[in-house]
Write a protein that holds these residues in place. Structure first.
Motif, PDB file in Angstrom:
ATOM      1  N   THR A 161      -8.096 -10.235  -0.968  1.00 33.00           N
ATOM      2  CA  THR A 161      -6.817 -10.567  -0.335  1.00 33.00           C
ATOM      3  C   THR A 161      -6.227  -9.287   0.239  1.00 33.00           C
ATOM      4  O   THR A 161      -6.065  -8.295  -0.481  1.00 33.00           O
ATOM      5  CB  THR A 161      -5.834 -11.174  -1.356  1.00 33.00           C
TER       6      THR A 161
ATOM      7  N   HIS B 248      -6.273  -6.734  -2.855  1.00 31.01           N
ATOM      8  CA  HIS B 248      -6.648  -7.244  -4.175  1.00 31.01           C
ATOM      9  C   HIS B 248      -8.088  -7.746  -4.097  1.00 31.01           C
ATOM     10  O   HIS B 248      -8.396  -8.651  -3.312  1.00 31.01           O
ATOM     11  CB  HIS B 248      -5.723  -8.389  -4.614  1.00 31.01           C
TER      12      HIS B 248
ATOM     13  N   ARG C 157     -11.076  -9.526  -6.123  1.00 38.09           N
ATOM     14  CA  ARG C 157     -11.250 -10.388  -7.294  1.00 38.09           C
ATOM     15  C   ARG C 157     -12.728 -10.551  -7.643  1.00 38.09           C
ATOM     16  O   ARG C 157     -13.565 -10.763  -6.766  1.00 38.09           O
ATOM     17  CB  ARG C 157     -10.649 -11.773  -7.034  1.00 38.09           C
ATOM     18  N   ASN C 158     -12.987 -10.472  -8.939  1.00 35.40           N
ATOM     19  CA  ASN C 158     -14.326 -10.748  -9.481  1.00 35.40           C
ATOM     20  C   ASN C 158     -15.416  -9.947  -8.777  1.00 35.40           C
ATOM     21  O   ASN C 158     -16.300 -10.493  -8.111  1.00 35.40           O
ATOM     22  CB  ASN C 158     -14.631 -12.243  -9.414  1.00 35.40           C
TER      23      ASN C 158
ATOM     24  N   PRO D  25     -12.659  -8.313 -13.140  1.00 36.07           N
ATOM     25  CA  PRO D  25     -11.884  -9.460 -12.652  1.00 36.07           C
ATOM     26  C   PRO D  25     -10.838  -9.074 -11.614  1.00 36.07           C
ATOM     27  O   PRO D  25     -10.487  -9.879 -10.756  1.00 36.07           O
ATOM     28  CB  PRO D  25     -11.227 -10.009 -13.917  1.00 36.07           C
ATOM     29  N   GLU D  26     -10.328  -7.830 -11.693  1.00 38.26           N
ATOM     30  CA  GLU D  26      -9.238  -7.452 -10.778  1.00 38.26           C
ATOM     31  C   GLU D  26      -9.313  -5.974 -10.430  1.00 38.26           C
ATOM     32  O   GLU D  26      -9.399  -5.120 -11.305  1.00 38.26           O
ATOM     33  CB  GLU D  26      -7.882  -7.759 -11.410  1.00 38.26           C
ATOM     34  N   LEU D  27      -9.296  -5.700  -9.137  1.00 37.91           N
ATOM     35  CA  LEU D  27      -9.255  -4.318  -8.641  1.00 37.91           C
ATOM     36  C   LEU D  27      -8.232  -4.283  -7.509  1.00 37.91           C
ATOM     37  O   LEU D  27      -8.313  -5.073  -6.565  1.00 37.91           O
ATOM     38  CB  LEU D  27     -10.634  -3.893  -8.141  1.00 37.91           C
ATOM     39  N   THR D  28      -7.255  -3.387  -7.619  1.00 37.89           N
ATOM     40  CA  THR D  28      -6.189  -3.296  -6.619  1.00 37.89           C
ATOM     41  C   THR D  28      -6.219  -1.938  -5.941  1.00 37.89           C
ATOM     42  O   THR D  28      -6.299  -0.908  -6.614  1.00 37.89           O
ATOM     43  CB  THR D  28      -4.813  -3.519  -7.258  1.00 37.89           C
TER      44      THR D  28
ATOM     45  N   ARG E 188      -8.438  -3.323 -13.765  1.00 39.64           N
ATOM     46  CA  ARG E 188      -7.905  -3.860 -15.028  1.00 39.64           C
ATOM     47  C   ARG E 188      -8.922  -4.783 -15.717  1.00 39.64           C
ATOM     48  O   ARG E 188      -9.569  -5.598 -15.087  1.00 39.64           O
ATOM     49  CB  ARG E 188      -6.606  -4.629 -14.786  1.00 39.64           C
TER      50      ARG E 188
END
Length: 269
Positions: A52, A61, A63-64, A81-84, A105
């Protein structure tokens, strides 16, 4: 008046279309870039489920994100699961992309051992070639990146060794600051190597004592891990139940089938 209104509406509509295009298209473009380029760099399977992009605020963002096993290994190395990523949009048009923060995270890592080799050392091997072994630089200079802050937090690591025993341990947070800042930026591959090397070092330090405890057939697994001072009970992992014993589920469906067949044969006997 009507003509001016039509022009204004046309401008607003065009800007809205451009905004929607960038918001939705850019995420798909970044996802494709990761899925198609990262495997070539890391020499293993890499897959992202969704990206995203908030292009005007500079927030991405991811995801996965999954990084598969290096060659000769079997378990996924990373599952994130999450990388920003937070960057400065204006820097996208400069020679150095300024990334204010990268946050990962609750990732799950697998530290897999085969003899004296680990999946982490196999992953880092392509980055550690001597300059003479590397391919010639491209004629046009690549964009550089500068990362202000990197945070890797909430991680857990599964230890897997050849005899089928393993354990799950929490990893301490890893933080890095000012990657590439002193040199006016570094290439994306150089930044990635510095991050992966820090994660590898932190993981080895966390599981170092555990390797001998789990790998020794002469020592009871529970006692060995306890004396190694590793707390497996944190964060609801139920230490012994989820961590020790066969590492079923870490590996491919083929191995799970072989384990099931072995159990069935033993039952029949």
């Amino acid at each position: 008046m009507k003509k001016s209104r039509k022009i204004a509406i046309g401008i607003v509509t065009s800007l809205l279309v451009l905004f929607l295009f960038l918001e939705f298209w850019l995420g798909a473009a970044v996802k494709a870039l990761i899925n198609n380029t990262a495997p070539l760099v890391l020499k293993t399977d890499v897959h992202v489920e969704r990206v995203t992009a908030r292009v005007f605020s500079g927030v991405f963002h991811i995801r996965n994100l999954r990084i598969g096993p290096p060659e000769t290994f079997e378990a996924n190395l990373f599952e994130m699961p999450e990388l920003t990523v937070r960057l400065r949009p204006s820097s996208l048009f400069s020679d150095t992309i300024v990334i204010d923060e990268v946050t990962v995270r609750d990732p799950m890592l697998t530290y897999e051992l085969k003899g004296l080799n680990s999946n982490f050392s196999a992953l880092l091997a392509p980055f550690e070639k001597e300059p003479s072994d590397k391919e010639p630089a491209e004629k046009s200079p690549a964009k550089k990146v500068a990362i202000g802050h990197f945070l890797f937090t909430g991680a857990k690591c599964r230890l897997a060794i050849a005899n089928g025993k393993g354990a799950v341990v929490p990893l301490p947070a890893i933080e890095l600051s000012d990657i590439g800042k002193k040199n006016g930026g570094v290439t994306a591959i150089e930044a990635l190597f510095e991050i992966l090397k820090s994660i590898s070092t932190g993981t080895v330090n966390a599981v170092g004592n555990l390797i001998g405890a789990v790998g020794s057939a002469a020592v009871d697994a529970v006692t060995g891990i306890t004396t190694a001072g590793v707390n497996l009970a944190s964060d609801g992992m139920n230490a012994i139940a989820s961590g020790i014993g066969s590492v079923t589920g870490l590996f491919s469906g083929k191995q799970e089938k072989e384990n099931a067949e072995t159990t069935e044969q033993a039952t029949q006997k």
